[in-house]
Design a protein around this motif. Structure first.
Motif: not given
Length: 481
Positions: A134-147, A296-303, A408-410
């Motif tokens: 859940s924390a990982l999903a939240d981090r991706l959500n927060a990053a997308s919101t920031a963008v 890039e965030l969407d590609d990570m989330a989809f992977d 993710f590191g890339s």
């Protein structure tokens, strides 16, 4: 020389000295005032009657240096906006190895999965998997919101820049008219010229400006690429409209807009006419830099999603079933990948807080029951799926084979590199602006030179006063005869 002529000459000299002293005092008082240009009094000999005539007060401005200063200000405005965006993105995404980074959240999730795979019957460990997922999903959500927040801020910045440019152009047109009137009346218009220079400098940080002198003290303004902003009494008017908030997937024309010039839409190719300042930088953030980051965030989330939805990992899943991570509760597809990082969420079937059961992590998301409690095959398969080196998804920004951690590191590395490059570029631009500003200051008021001029005026005053004293004595001698 007659006595009357001597008096006239001396009085004209005293008048010029007084005016010159006022000019020197004004120069010294405004040595650090932005936009102030050094004044110099222009005098000439009177052909009839003798003495000196004050022809006016001139502003001493190095036009080429001022133009370079404005271009440098535009460049810094552009670089500042882009560097600020990249800094904010690095802060949200995090650096490789940082605990609060996206890769850090992924590492925590992988560690929790590995721990649960060794004790699949331990509900505390299963709870830790749910918590870290859940924390990982939240981090991706927060990053997308920031963008998208950055895109919205850029949208609002465009509107603000356009309003500033329009108001400033109207002010320059007004000052042009006032300066022309004062010039025709033979009055001093230099204070209005100082104000006009400051207003034009304000425009220059938004759009690179070229100033061209016109008759009667007026100026015309053009963008560095040739767009006419003011040439005459009526300034050009920029237009911009659009919602304050921008969401993922919105692009120019659907529904984002570009500028209008005097009511006519500006095409994408014509936008170069306004390139180089903060206005262009805001458009670049909204239409290029932020969408690239979102992709890039969407590609990570989809992977992440695709690795865990594979039936080879969880045999209980059907072709239409969502995996451990969902697209807002549904199964993600390549057609809906845009904005996925903002919608990705933990599958509610494993989250007790949403009415789910922890045992589905070990038995399968669509399993009928949680027996036997010691089965770890699915948990181990989840760990292996995340660690596996897999080909990049078609159409993604990744290339070749790679693990999820590597990808993710890339992305984190790219974000950090862009921030470093943007700040290095801004440093160069700022240094150039500082150098030009120093040269402009050197061309301005020199307090030592002004004090020397003041001494010259003092000597001139004494000489003219001495003439008047001599004339007074002569008249007294005549009257006593």
């Amino acid at each position: 020389m007659s006595i009357a002529k001597a008096i006239s000459n001396a009085m004209s000299g005293l008048t010029a000295t007084a005016r010159g002293t006022e000019t020197v005092a004004s120069n010294i008082a405004n040595v650090m005032t932005p936009g102030y240009a050094r004044r110099d009094m222009v005098v000439s000999a009177q052909l009839h009657g003798g003495g000196v005539r004050i022809d006016g007060i001139t502003r001493i401005v190095n036009s080429s240096l001022l133009s370079e200063s404005r271009l440098a200000a535009s460049s810094v405005g552009d670089g500042t906006a882009r560097a600020s965006f990249h800094r904010s993105m690095e802060k949200v995404i995090g650096l490789p190895g940082e605990a609060h980074s996206l890769s850090g959240a992924l590492t925590d999730f992988q560690a929790a999965l590995s721990s649960a795979a060794t004790r699949p019957d331990d509900e505390i460990r299963l709870s830790q998997v749910v918590s870290t997922a859940s924390a990982l999903a939240d981090r991706l959500n927060a990053a997308s919101t920031a963008v998208q927040g950055a895109r919205s801020a850029a949208q609002q910045g465009i509107a603000s820049d356009v309003a500033t440019v329009n108001a400033s152009l109207e002010r320059v047109a007004y000052l042009n008219a006032r300066i022309s009137i004062l010039d025709s009346d033979g009055k001093d218009a230099t204070p209005l010229m100082d104000e006009r220079q400051q207003v034009i400098d304000r425009i220059a940080s938004i759009i690179p400006i070229q100033e061209v002198a016109r008759d009667s003290g007026k100026v015309a303004l053009f963008s560095a690429e040739g767009a006419v902003l003011l040439d005459g009494s009526v300034p050009a008017r920029l237009g911009f409209s659009g919602a304050d908030q921008v969401t993922a997937g919105q692009v120019v024309g659907a529904p984002l807009e570009l500028l209008t010039l005097n009511g006519t839409p500006v095409t994408a190719a014509q936008m170069r006419l306004f390139g180089g300042g903060s206005l262009a930088a805001n458009f670049q953030i909204r239409d290029q830099l932020a969408p690239q980051m979102q992709s890039e965030l969407d590609d990570m989330a989809f992977d992440l999603h695709q690795r865990l939805v594979d039936p080879a990992v969880d045999p209980s899943l059907g072709a239409a079933d969502a995996g451990l991570f969902t697209d807002g509760g549904a199964r993600a597809t390549a057609a809906t990948v845009v904005g996925l990082s903002g919608r990705i969420a933990l599958n509610a079937t494993v989250d007790p807080g949403q009415g789910g059961q922890l045992w589905r992590l070990r038995s399968g998301l669509q399993a009928a029951n949680g027996e036997p409690t010691g089965q770890s095959a699915i948990l181990s398969a989840l760990v292996q799926a995340l660690d596996a080196s897999r080909p990049a998804q078609a159409g993604s920004g990744f290339e070749g084979n790679g693990t999820l951690t590597a990808r993710f590191g890339s992305v984190e590395s790219r974000v950090s590199t862009r921030r470093v490059e943007a700040e290095a570029d801004l440093t160069i631009r700022s240094s150039r602006q500082s150098t030009i500003a120093s040269s402009l200051m050197a061309e301005g008021v020199d307090s030592d030179a002004e004090m020397q001029r003041l001494l010259q005026y003092e000597q001139s005053y004494a000489a003219n006063a001495r003439v008047l004293v001599a004339v007074d004595e002569m008249i007294n001698q005549i009257l006593r005869m």
